[in-house]
Design an enzyme around this catalytic site. Structure first.
Site, PDB file in Angstrom:
ATOM      1  N   ALA A  61      75.113  28.642  23.831  1.00  0.00           N
ATOM      2  CA  ALA A  61      76.459  28.286  23.375  1.00  0.00           C
ATOM      3  C   ALA A  61      76.459  28.242  21.849  1.00  0.00           C
ATOM      4  O   ALA A  61      75.421  28.025  21.230  1.00  0.00           O
ATOM      5  CB  ALA A  61      76.839  26.920  23.942  1.00  0.00           C
ATOM      6  N   GLY A 100      72.744  28.329  27.076  1.00  0.00           N
ATOM      7  CA  GLY A 100      73.791  29.061  27.805  1.00  0.00           C
ATOM      8  C   GLY A 100      73.411  30.524  28.010  1.00  0.00           C
ATOM      9  O   GLY A 100      73.862  31.156  28.966  1.00  0.00           O
ATOM     10  N   GLU A 103      71.347  30.515  31.004  1.00  0.00           N
ATOM     11  CA  GLU A 103      72.224  30.251  32.159  1.00  0.00           C
ATOM     12  C   GLU A 103      73.018  31.507  32.515  1.00  0.00           C
ATOM     13  O   GLU A 103      73.205  31.817  33.692  1.00  0.00           O
ATOM     14  CB  GLU A 103      73.144  29.068  31.843  1.00  0.00           C
ATOM     15  CG  GLU A 103      72.341  27.759  31.781  1.00  0.00           C
ATOM     16  CD  GLU A 103      73.140  26.595  31.234  1.00  0.00           C
ATOM     17  OE1 GLU A 103      73.625  26.710  30.093  1.00  0.00           O
ATOM     18  OE2 GLU A 103      73.276  25.578  31.935  1.00  0.00           O
ATOM     19  N   GLU A 123      68.724  22.533  25.520  1.00  0.00           N
ATOM     20  CA  GLU A 123      69.868  21.637  25.307  1.00  0.00           C
ATOM     21  C   GLU A 123      69.445  20.198  25.062  1.00  0.00           C
ATOM     22  O   GLU A 123      70.056  19.474  24.276  1.00  0.00           O
ATOM     23  CB  GLU A 123      70.814  21.691  26.518  1.00  0.00           C
ATOM     24  CG  GLU A 123      71.672  22.932  26.595  1.00  0.00           C
ATOM     25  CD  GLU A 123      71.000  24.079  27.323  1.00  0.00           C
ATOM     26  OE1 GLU A 123      69.758  24.093  27.420  1.00  0.00           O
ATOM     27  OE2 GLU A 123      71.731  24.976  27.789  1.00  0.00           O
TER      28      GLU A 123
HETATM   29  C1  LIG Z   1      78.249  24.665  27.331  1.00  0.00           C
HETATM   30  C2  LIG Z   1      77.167  24.566  28.316  1.00  0.00           C
HETATM   31  C3  LIG Z   1      75.800  24.276  27.952  1.00  0.00           C
HETATM   32  C4  LIG Z   1      75.170  25.184  27.017  1.00  0.00           C
HETATM   33  C5  LIG Z   1      74.631  24.669  25.902  1.00  0.00           C
HETATM   34  C6  LIG Z   1      73.909  25.491  24.957  1.00  0.00           C
HETATM   35  O1  LIG Z   1      73.669  26.662  25.126  1.00  0.00           O
HETATM   36  S1  LIG Z   1      73.408  24.677  23.585  1.00  0.00           S
HETATM   37  C7  LIG Z   1      72.526  25.871  22.649  1.00  0.00           C
HETATM   38  C8  LIG Z   1      71.210  26.139  23.215  1.00  0.00           C
HETATM   39  N1  LIG Z   1      70.495  27.041  22.375  1.00  0.00           N
HETATM   40  C9  LIG Z   1      69.637  26.606  21.441  1.00  0.00           C
HETATM   41  O2  LIG Z   1      69.383  25.442  21.309  1.00  0.00           O
HETATM   42  C10 LIG Z   1      68.999  27.661  20.589  1.00  0.00           C
HETATM   43  C11 LIG Z   1      69.164  27.318  19.146  1.00  0.00           C
HETATM   44  N2  LIG Z   1      68.646  28.341  18.284  1.00  0.00           N
HETATM   45  C12 LIG Z   1      67.324  28.498  18.056  1.00  0.00           C
HETATM   46  O3  LIG Z   1      66.474  27.836  18.609  1.00  0.00           O
HETATM   47  C13 LIG Z   1      66.934  29.535  17.058  1.00  0.00           C
HETATM   48  O4  LIG Z   1      68.021  29.755  16.213  1.00  0.00           O
HETATM   49  C14 LIG Z   1      66.507  30.890  17.666  1.00  0.00           C
HETATM   50  C15 LIG Z   1      65.179  30.708  18.416  1.00  0.00           C
HETATM   51  C16 LIG Z   1      67.569  31.383  18.632  1.00  0.00           C
HETATM   52  C17 LIG Z   1      66.345  31.939  16.550  1.00  0.00           C
HETATM   53  O5  LIG Z   1      65.467  31.451  15.581  1.00  0.00           O
HETATM   54  P1  LIG Z   1      65.349  32.169  14.155  1.00  0.00           P
HETATM   55  O6  LIG Z   1      64.257  31.462  13.441  1.00  0.00           O
HETATM   56  O7  LIG Z   1      65.253  33.621  14.354  1.00  0.00           O
HETATM   57  O8  LIG Z   1      66.732  31.910  13.435  1.00  0.00           O
HETATM   58  P2  LIG Z   1      67.367  30.534  12.916  1.00  0.00           P
HETATM   59  O9  LIG Z   1      66.992  29.405  13.781  1.00  0.00           O
HETATM   60  O10 LIG Z   1      67.143  30.412  11.472  1.00  0.00           O
HETATM   61  O11 LIG Z   1      68.915  30.807  13.201  1.00  0.00           O
HETATM   62  C18 LIG Z   1      69.619  31.840  12.516  1.00  0.00           C
HETATM   63  C19 LIG Z   1      71.043  31.393  12.326  1.00  0.00           C
HETATM   64  O12 LIG Z   1      71.678  31.304  13.587  1.00  0.00           O
HETATM   65  C20 LIG Z   1      72.255  30.021  13.749  1.00  0.00           C
HETATM   66  N3  LIG Z   1      72.147  29.678  15.174  1.00  0.00           N
HETATM   67  C21 LIG Z   1      71.065  29.808  15.968  1.00  0.00           C
HETATM   68  N4  LIG Z   1      71.367  29.445  17.223  1.00  0.00           N
HETATM   69  C22 LIG Z   1      72.675  29.090  17.218  1.00  0.00           C
HETATM   70  C23 LIG Z   1      73.562  28.649  18.223  1.00  0.00           C
HETATM   71  N5  LIG Z   1      73.183  28.503  19.494  1.00  0.00           N
HETATM   72  N6  LIG Z   1      74.816  28.366  17.851  1.00  0.00           N
HETATM   73  C24 LIG Z   1      75.233  28.515  16.592  1.00  0.00           C
HETATM   74  N7  LIG Z   1      74.423  28.940  15.597  1.00  0.00           N
HETATM   75  C25 LIG Z   1      73.164  29.226  15.918  1.00  0.00           C
HETATM   76  C26 LIG Z   1      71.419  29.122  12.863  1.00  0.00           C
HETATM   77  O13 LIG Z   1      72.111  27.955  12.523  1.00  0.00           O
HETATM   78  C27 LIG Z   1      71.187  30.030  11.682  1.00  0.00           C
HETATM   79  O14 LIG Z   1      72.366  30.032  10.909  1.00  0.00           O
HETATM   80  P3  LIG Z   1      72.327  30.217   9.316  1.00  0.00           P
HETATM   81  O15 LIG Z   1      71.409  29.141   8.811  1.00  0.00           O
HETATM   82  O16 LIG Z   1      71.780  31.590   9.099  1.00  0.00           O
HETATM   83  O17 LIG Z   1      73.748  30.023   8.906  1.00  0.00           O
END
Ligand SMILES: CCC/C=C/C(=O)SCCNC(=O)CCNC(=O)[C@H](O)C(C)(C)COP(=O)([O-])OP(=O)([O-])OC[C@H]1O[C@@H](n2cnc3c(N)ncnc32)[C@H](O)[C@@H]1OP(=O)([O-])[O-]
Length: 719
Positions: A61, A100, A103, A123
């Site tokens: 998400a 998500g 999922e 999450e």
């Molecule tokens: C609704 C139902 C339930 C679902 C819930 C969910 O899915 S909750 C979500 C569950 N998912 C997670 O918890 C995954 C969260 N993400 C991660 O763990 C890591 O970003 C990665 C492993 C996907 C990539 O790592 P990497 O070292 O290659 O890259 P990096 O980490 O440096 O990120 C690059 C840029 O992308 C941005 N951004 C990233 N993800 C999101 C996002 N979901 N959203 C928005 N933005 C996001 C990040 O802020 C950064 O922005 P900036 O600073 O450039 O403006």
């Protein structure tokens, strides 16, 4: 936000196109819904493949959307249409399928993963739960124990592990999308019902209650006071005990309890703060995205004490060749053995071979003439460090970067004794350096942008969270620590015990209270620093009033504890007693109680009952207050940087967001009012006096932490 193509004449290929991680923002959800409708209604289409652009399936998400009201189609109905359709849908997972995104893959009928892909439901680390069916579908697919572990920890797993667990149907070294297209064509005509995860029965272990109870105990122990893992366990219980539709309802109810909680806000703030912290700036206008770091292939570390050894390991395990220097043969040999042991243990844990061939040990600085970068980690003594830097200046080739691991001394004074002040910066590691994630990169007034870019990028390469800070005594972390520690000892004087203070801080969320932590770190280091700076010992001016230094309140109790040879765990006695030296089980010590009572009666202090609330307010508000001063002084660029330093360097509880975020959650007005109150009661403690920035922010209506930067109009920015 999603591309739709018809390929191989009969497969609809839906590609998510929302860089950088193809998060499921409102336009993406819209596009998936429209594309699926098109695919299902087009008679030419016999199967569907969903993939993500740029080798990244989906990062979940869009976390940024969580702060506002829901716009666009909700996720679950979009995903349900995928599963309910009568054409096979295959998820082609490259890069990552998280939250998500994972999922989404679980709603597809088949999953193909590229061998380097990572999958997971993180999450819980954001204070929520996988509420797009993750808690109901994963247990049905892989059983309760494995699903529970993944959901409550948020651990990312490899494609190979996902295959073993039965999450994916195939792992490929080739392009996952190409493989999925072939796979989809073969799936045409096969029955889809058994592939719909919602129709599966959760394999229920006979000892379900005991299993869930054990998981509950484990998360309560590991993350006391944190709500999300407990809610995850309840949702997984629903997957085992309820039909799918009821379980989905339960999942959504549990999500509602978490979604707007302070903990979720704090944890999501931490996610973005960590990413913001890497975006450094300098007063010259140089910054993270316009400055090029140098590539560091070889480095030297001077001093093989605890810090030096950890730094050598951090460098060598990312493939940098390291020359380690000591001043005496015995110290060198001892250091060599310890470093090799650490590297071997580390390599064994990671299942790789130890990079011992990258190491060289020497007694001579002359051997450093060709290295790209030096990190000095000698004893914390300015005169000694200056001698080392003068020597390095003579020995190293002109372009070598010279960094110091000082934890608070003046980096510019060291730069001043070299022939290359622009190539000098601080790289302040935290102990143990090969374990702790934080690196403060100290920007001296003469450090060049290339130097800072290189130190920041080297930190990242070593797996550290690097934060650029200004050059002031103690930098950011240790500068804030002092008033925090002072408050704890003042509270002892006034009537509290180490156990009471520690318990209040541990109940707040710290893994260890301040006194248990000090016992672990060793009390002698601080004592030596206080003696050297004339705060205690023979150099104290006898005309000084007791419990005062330079007109400020001073608590000599920590000195008295050290005078008794109580240096903490390593001596088996400190603020607590231990069964033997090196033991970790802290027990209250009546001798400390006696010492406190004698001390109070000597100075005529009437002990009073101190509430946990007062402990938390005095320790943590004074911490934030110093943070405000640091922002005012331009020694940290933004509150997020301070919070990241405290999260990764001082184990501040993540679900509280960090000291600055915590202050904003309490309410700046309240923090100001309490500081004024405590300062009035203790006028000889200047750190309790509310900072000008705090007052200014309150006067501006207490804006959210993300907006403070606009109000910090400092003329003195060092960053
Ligand atoms: C609704 C139902 C339930 C679902 C819930 C969910 O899915 S909750 C979500 C569950 N998912 C997670 O918890 C995954 C969260 N993400 C991660 O763990 C890591 O970003 C990665 C492993 C996907 C990539 O790592 P990497 O070292 O290659 O890259 P990096 O980490 O440096 O990120 C690059 C840029 O992308 C941005 N951004 C990233 N993800 C999101 C996002 N979901 N959203 C928005 N933005 C996001 C990040 O802020 C950064 O922005 P900036 O600073 O450039 O403006």
């Amino acid at each position: 936000m999603a591309r739709y193509e018809l390929v191989k004449r009969s497969v609809a290929l839906i590609t998510l196109t929302n860089p950088p991680v193809n998060a499921l923002s409102s336009p993406v959800r819209h596009a998936i819904a429209n594309s699926m409708e098109r695919a299902l209604s087009d008679p030419k289409v016999r199967a569907v493949v969903i993939c993500g652009e740029n080798g990244r399936f989906c990062g979940g998400a869009d976390i940024r959307e969580f702060a506002g009201p829901l716009r666009g189609p909700p996720l679950i109905p979009v995903l349900e249409a995928i599963e309910a359709g009568d054409k096979p849908v295959v998820a082609a997972i490259e890069g990552m399928a998280l939250g998500g995104g994972f999922e989404l893959a679980l709603f597809c009928h088949y999953r193909i993963a590229q061998s380097k892909a990572r999958l997971g439901l993180p999450e819980v680390t954001l204070g929520i739960l996988p509420a797009a069916g993750g808690t109901q579908r994963l247990p049905r697919l892989i059983g309760i124990p494995a699903a529970l572990e993944m959901i409550t920890t948020g651990r990312h797993i490899s494609a190979q592990e996902a295959l073993k667990l039965g999450i994916v149907d195939q792992v490929t070294d080739q392009n996952a999308c190409e493989t999925a297209l072939e796979f989809a064509l073969k799936a045409v005509g096969k029955p889809l019902s058994p592939r719909r995860v919602s129709t599966l029965t959760t394999p229920c272990p006979p000892d379900l209650d005991a299993l869930l109870e054990a998981a509950t105990m484990q998360v309560k122990k590991k993350t006391p006071g944190v709500m999300a893992p407990l809610a995850c366990i309840q949702a997984v219980r629903a997957a085992a005990t309820m039909p799918y539709s009821k379980g989905m309802k339960r999942e959504s109810e549990l999500m509602a309890t978490l979604f707007n909680s302070g903990q979720a806000r704090a944890l999501q703030y931490c996610f973005f703060a960590q990413r913001t912290a890497g975006k450094w700036t300098l007063p010259s206008g140089a910054q993270w995205n316009n400055s090029k770091p140098r590539e560091i292939r070889s480095a030297a570390v001077i001093g093989l004490g605890t810090m030096g050894r950890g730094i050598v390991v951090s460098l060598a395990r990312v493939g940098i060749s390291v020359i380690a220097v000591e001043s005496e043969k015995k110290l060198l040999e001892n250091g060599r053995q310890m470093v090799i042991g650490m590297l071997e243990r580390d390599a064994k844990r990671r299942g790789v071979s130890a990079s011992l061939n990258l190491l060289k040990f020497t007694l001579s600085l002359q051997d450093l003439k060709d290295v790209d970068l030096v990190i000095e980690a000698v004893f914390e003594d300015m005169a000694l460090k200056k001698r080392v830097f003068q020597e390095l200046s003579k020995v190293c080739r002109p372009g070598t970067l010279l960094c110091t691991n000082t934890s608070g001394l003046d980096v510019d004074a060291l730069a001043g004794v070299t022939d290359r002040p622009h190539l000098v910066a601080g790289m302040h590691f935290f102990s143990p350096a090969h374990v702790m994630k934080l690196l403060e990169v100290v920007c001296g007034p003469r450090s060049s942008s290339e130097t800072i870019a290189t130190a920041m990028s080297l930190g990242k390469k070593m797996g550290k969270v690097s934060v650029a800070v200004g050059n002031c005594p103690g930098f950011v972390g240790n500068r804030m620590l002092k008033p925090y520690l002072d408050q704890a000892t003042f509270l002892l004087e006034e009537g509290a015990t180490p156990e009471q203070i520690d318990k209040a801080l541990e109940d707040f969320g710290f893994a260890m209270g301040v006194f248990r932590m000090s016992d672990l770190a060793g009390l002698d280091v601080g004592w030596r620093v206080r003696k050297e700076s004339g705060l205690t010992g023979p150099d104290v001016d006898p005309k000084n009033p007791p419990r005062k230094r330079q007109g400020r309140r001073y608590c000599p109790i920590p000195d008295m504890v050290c005078e008794q040879g109580r240096f903490g765990q390593k001596t088996g006695r400190g603020w607590y007693k231990y069964d033997k030296p090196g033991d970790t089980n802290a027990k209250p010590d009546p001798l400390i109680q006696n010492l406190l009572e004698t001390y109070r009666s000597r100075y005529g202090i009437q002990p009073r009952n101190i509430s946990d609330q007062e402990i938390i307010e005095r320790c943590l508000f004074v911490l934030a207050n110093e943070g405000f001063r640091i922002l005012e002084d331009g020694m940290a660029a933004r509150p997020e940087d301070i919070d990241v330093i405290y999260l990764f360097g001082y184990a501040f509880p993540r679900h509280r967001g960090g000291p600055m975020f915590y202050a904003s959650m309490v309410g700046l007005e309240r923090v100001l009012e309490r500081l004024e109150h405590y300062h009035q009661a203790h006028p000889d403690v200047p750190h309790l006096e509310p900072s000008a920035l705090l007052k200014k922010l309150v006067a501006c209506g207490s804006p959210p932490v993300q907006q403070w930067r606009e109000h910090i109009k400092t003329m003195r920015s060092h960053l």
